[in-house]
Design an enzyme around this catalytic site. Structure first.
Site, PDB file in Angstrom:
ATOM      1  N   GLU A 164       0.856  -1.186   0.000  1.00  0.00           N
ATOM      2  CA  GLU A 164       0.000   0.000   0.000  1.00  0.00           C
ATOM      3  C   GLU A 164       0.896   1.241   0.000  1.00  0.00           C
ATOM      4  OE1 GLU A 164      -2.928  -0.047   3.103  1.00  0.00           O
ATOM      5  OE2 GLU A 164      -3.667   1.972   2.629  1.00  0.00           O
TER       6      GLU A 164
ATOM      7  N   ASN B 102      -6.722   1.410   2.744  1.00  0.00           N
ATOM      8  CA  ASN B 102      -7.433   2.665   2.989  1.00  0.00           C
ATOM      9  C   ASN B 102      -6.986   3.760   2.012  1.00  0.00           C
ATOM     10  OD1 ASN B 102      -8.692   1.393   5.143  1.00  0.00           O
ATOM     11  ND2 ASN B 102      -7.289   2.203   6.684  1.00  0.00           N
TER      12      ASN B 102
ATOM     13  N   ASN C 225     -12.207  -0.710  -0.941  1.00  0.00           N
ATOM     14  CA  ASN C 225     -11.552  -1.314   0.218  1.00  0.00           C
ATOM     15  C   ASN C 225     -12.330  -1.015   1.487  1.00  0.00           C
ATOM     16  OD1 ASN C 225      -9.047  -2.402   1.677  1.00  0.00           O
ATOM     17  ND2 ASN C 225      -9.265  -0.367   2.609  1.00  0.00           N
ATOM     18  N   GLU C 226     -12.626  -2.052   2.246  1.00  0.00           N
ATOM     19  CA  GLU C 226     -13.244  -1.917   3.576  1.00  0.00           C
ATOM     20  C   GLU C 226     -14.314  -0.822   3.620  1.00  0.00           C
ATOM     21  OE1 GLU C 226     -10.158  -1.633   6.616  1.00  0.00           O
ATOM     22  OE2 GLU C 226      -9.591  -3.719   6.276  1.00  0.00           O
TER      23      GLU C 226
ATOM     24  N   TYR D 273      -6.889  -8.917  11.408  1.00  0.00           N
ATOM     25  CA  TYR D 273      -5.600  -8.747  12.105  1.00  0.00           C
ATOM     26  C   TYR D 273      -5.803  -9.164  13.551  1.00  0.00           C
ATOM     27  CZ  TYR D 273      -4.406  -5.798   8.094  1.00  0.00           C
ATOM     28  OH  TYR D 273      -4.171  -5.320   6.827  1.00  0.00           O
TER      29      TYR D 273
ATOM     30  N   GLU E 136      -6.406  -9.328   3.258  1.00  0.00           N
ATOM     31  CA  GLU E 136      -5.576  -8.688   4.297  1.00  0.00           C
ATOM     32  C   GLU E 136      -5.601  -9.593   5.510  1.00  0.00           C
ATOM     33  OE1 GLU E 136      -5.959  -4.545   5.350  1.00  0.00           O
ATOM     34  OE2 GLU E 136      -6.628  -4.032   3.330  1.00  0.00           O
TER      35      GLU E 136
ATOM     36  N   GLN F 181       1.368  -6.523   5.490  1.00  0.00           N
ATOM     37  CA  GLN F 181       1.727  -6.215   4.127  1.00  0.00           C
ATOM     38  C   GLN F 181       3.083  -6.841   3.825  1.00  0.00           C
ATOM     39  OE1 GLN F 181       0.990  -2.067   3.129  1.00  0.00           O
ATOM     40  NE2 GLN F 181      -0.998  -2.069   4.173  1.00  0.00           N
TER      41      GLN F 181
HETATM   42  O1  AHR Z   1      -3.095  -2.911   6.071  1.00  0.00           O
HETATM   43  C1  AHR Z   1      -3.320  -1.739   6.797  1.00  0.00           C
HETATM   44  C2  AHR Z   1      -4.751  -1.245   6.679  1.00  0.00           C
HETATM   45  O2  AHR Z   1      -5.586  -2.159   7.331  1.00  0.00           O
HETATM   46  C3  AHR Z   1      -5.326  -1.161   5.301  1.00  0.00           C
HETATM   47  O3  AHR Z   1      -5.038   0.029   4.662  1.00  0.00           O
HETATM   48  C4  AHR Z   1      -6.797  -1.260   5.556  1.00  0.00           C
HETATM   49  O4  AHR Z   1      -7.482  -1.818   4.471  1.00  0.00           O
HETATM   50  C5  AHR Z   1      -6.899  -2.079   6.816  1.00  0.00           C
HETATM   51  O5  AHR Z   1      -7.725  -1.497   7.743  1.00  0.00           O
END
Ligand code: AHR
Length: 508
Positions: free
Chosen positions: A30, A75, A175-176, A247, A295, A352
């Site tokens: 990103e 994001n 995205n999200e 995450y 992700e 990432q």
């Molecule tokens: O990977 C970091 C961020 O985590 C990304 O930009 C977003 O999509 C997620 O919230």
């Protein structure tokens, strides 16, 4: 090592889950922190190529054999103007970047990234901005990137020096979009309609593309899983995948509970599959939606430091988690979870790749180095290609704060028919006891153990740094396959890769 705990497994060639889609070993770059600037790209660095990309970093990415890399966000994409990143570099604007509140110089854009990814051996998974923009801009980007020529946007690409179209195959529709933090955040109804119409228009330009609709940002979102259901009601016929993001972190310093979080991931995947299939049933459709877990990782170490970053700087160190040994164990279990669901999880991106919650780190102007999590990712990517087999596991279990009956042994098995190679990935979640593993390999009698790799450390909080690699794989002896019965000892708190191959005719 003591090995008082025993676990048993049965593995058979006939217990096939599915052929593993190699794209589950994908990753993500990103425009965030030092991922691009100071990460993959650092003109002036002693290893930089003519285009300013660090060759030491690219080599580490190549070693990981990453098949697909998501770009440019995240994001970031939700307020990105892709046009800012093409054409003569000297004429590109500097912009306020709204997601991370930094300044984007636009020195690197889609053409440069496509060239870098090709050199790293990866496809690009491209994302379009459905936050501040919509159908027209997504179509223009696709025309620029994939159309051969003879139109405004494709001819502009040619004018920019790229005669051949990039032919990006996989595209994320935003995205999200469920997240209130997302620039241009939408309700599921709003997003579903926009994603469906964007998908239909994009397919008119290039019918060969594959499209990913946004699922929930994580399984704790209040709108999960209704978000998926509503989004798919609108997009079912127009898209191929739904995304999952997740995450984890050991915020309470409760490692037994932390290592059990892959059970939460299993549940998340099962729920999304059920939701996809519910919409399929409602629509009386033959089509199956697949999962793109685009992700996933551990992310929590850098949260406090990130709150202190001054806005509007260029490429500050953001989301620079330094991973511990125990993080590598959870990452191993998350990879095991993908293999367990190889029939439906067809793509996944470790988020990432460089500097930003990443397996690969760099010093500005200095060395590149490997985090603890580099290793399970490397092993799975290297040895986890083939058919995922369903092991029948009988393991002792434990109860943790949020989970009951957590098996100490977490395992997945991949059989590569072509190379006649069998790999058992196994995490021993026991923090103080080795596990003695006995595996009935009834259909692999003519195989032999060629290597037992393990990642283990006395200190669960051990980390690697640029100067010292404290956590790295070792080779263990003692694993034996005799008359179809494999025995091996898995050290306490360890990630293991048991590699077997067919014995040559002479050896038999
Ligand atoms: O990977 C970091 C961020 O985590 C990304 O930009 C977003 O999509 C997620 O919230």
């Amino acid at each position: 090592m003591t090995a008082t705990f025993k676990a048993r497994m049965i593995v058979d060639k006939a217990f096939r889950i599915a052929e593993v889609d190699n794209r589950i070993y994908g990753s993500f770059i990103e425009h965030l922190g030092r991922a691009v600037y100071g990460g993959i790209y650092e003109p002036g660095h002693q290893t930089a190529d003519a285009d300013g990309f660090r060759q030491d970093v690219r080599q580490l990415v190549r070693d990981l054999n990453v098949p697909i890399i998501r770009y440019p966000g995240g994001n970031f994409v939700s307020s990105y103007h892709w046009e800012d990143g093409v054409g003569p570099v000297g004429e590109r604007p500097r912009r306020l970047e709204l997601a991370w509140r930094t300044i984007e110089t636009n020195e690197v854009g889609l053409n440069e990234f496509a060239g870098w990814a090709k050199g790293a051996g990866a496809e690009v998974m491209m994302a379009v901005n459905l936050g501040t923009r919509g159908i027209a801009e997504a179509c223009q980007l696709l025309e620029y990137a994939n159309h051969p020529g003879g139109t405004h946007w494709s001819d502009l690409r040619i004018k920019h020096g790229f005669a051949e179209p990039h032919r990006f195959k996989t595209w994320c529709l935003g995205n999200e979009m469920d997240g209130p933090w997302q620039v241009g955040h939408k309700t599921a109804e709003e997003y579903g309609r926009l994603a469906a119409e964007t998908a239909r228009a994009m397919r008119l330009i290039d019918p060969d593309i594959e499209l990913v609709a946004c699922g929930s940002s994580n399984s704790s979102m209040p709108t999960f899983p209704q978000w998926e259901a509503t989004t798919l009601e609108h997009t079912y016929d127009a898209v191929d995948y739904i995304s999952l993001h997740q995450y984890y972190g050991n915020r309470d310093q409760d490692t037994a509970n932390y290592l059990a979080l892959s059970l939460d991931m299993d549940r998340f995947i099962r729920t999304v599959i059920a939701t996809c299939d519910y919409v399929q049933a409602k629509k009386r459709s033959k089509k199956r939606i697949q999962l793109s877990f685009d992700e996933w990782n551990v992310w929590f170490h850098s949260n406090d430091a990130d709150r202190r970053i001054e806005p509007w700087s260029i490429a500050p160190p953001q989301l620079e988690d330094v991973y511990t040994f125990e993080d590598a164990l959870l990452v191993g279990s998350m990879l095991v979870s993908f293999l367990r669901h190889a029939d439906r999880v067809r793509m996944a991106c470790l988020a990432q790749l460089v500097n930003v919650i990443a397996p690969i780190m760099t010093e500005n102007g200095g060395r590149s180095w490997k985090q603890t999590i580099y290793y399970p990712y490397l092993h799975a990517s290297r040895y986890g290609r083939g058919v995922s087999l369903q092991p029948v596991v009988d393991s002792p279990k434990y109860d943790a704060k949020d989970f009951t009956d957590v098996p100490y042994l977490d395992s997945a098995v991949v059989y590569c028919e072509e190379e006649e190679a069998l790999t058992i990935f196994a995490v021993n979640r026991h923090l103080t006891e080795g596990l003695s593993l006995e595996c009935d390999l009834r259909s692999f009698e003519d195989f032999a153990v060629i290597e037992h790799l393990t990642l283990t450390h006395d200190d669960l909080k051990a980390v690697n740094t640029a100067g010292e690699e404290r956590v790295k794989p070792q080779t263990l002896t003692g694993a034996v396959l005799d008359a179809g019965r494999l025995t091996a000892r898995l050290p306490q708190a360890s990630w293991n890769v048991l590699r077997l191959a067919k014995r040559s005719a002479e050896a038999r």
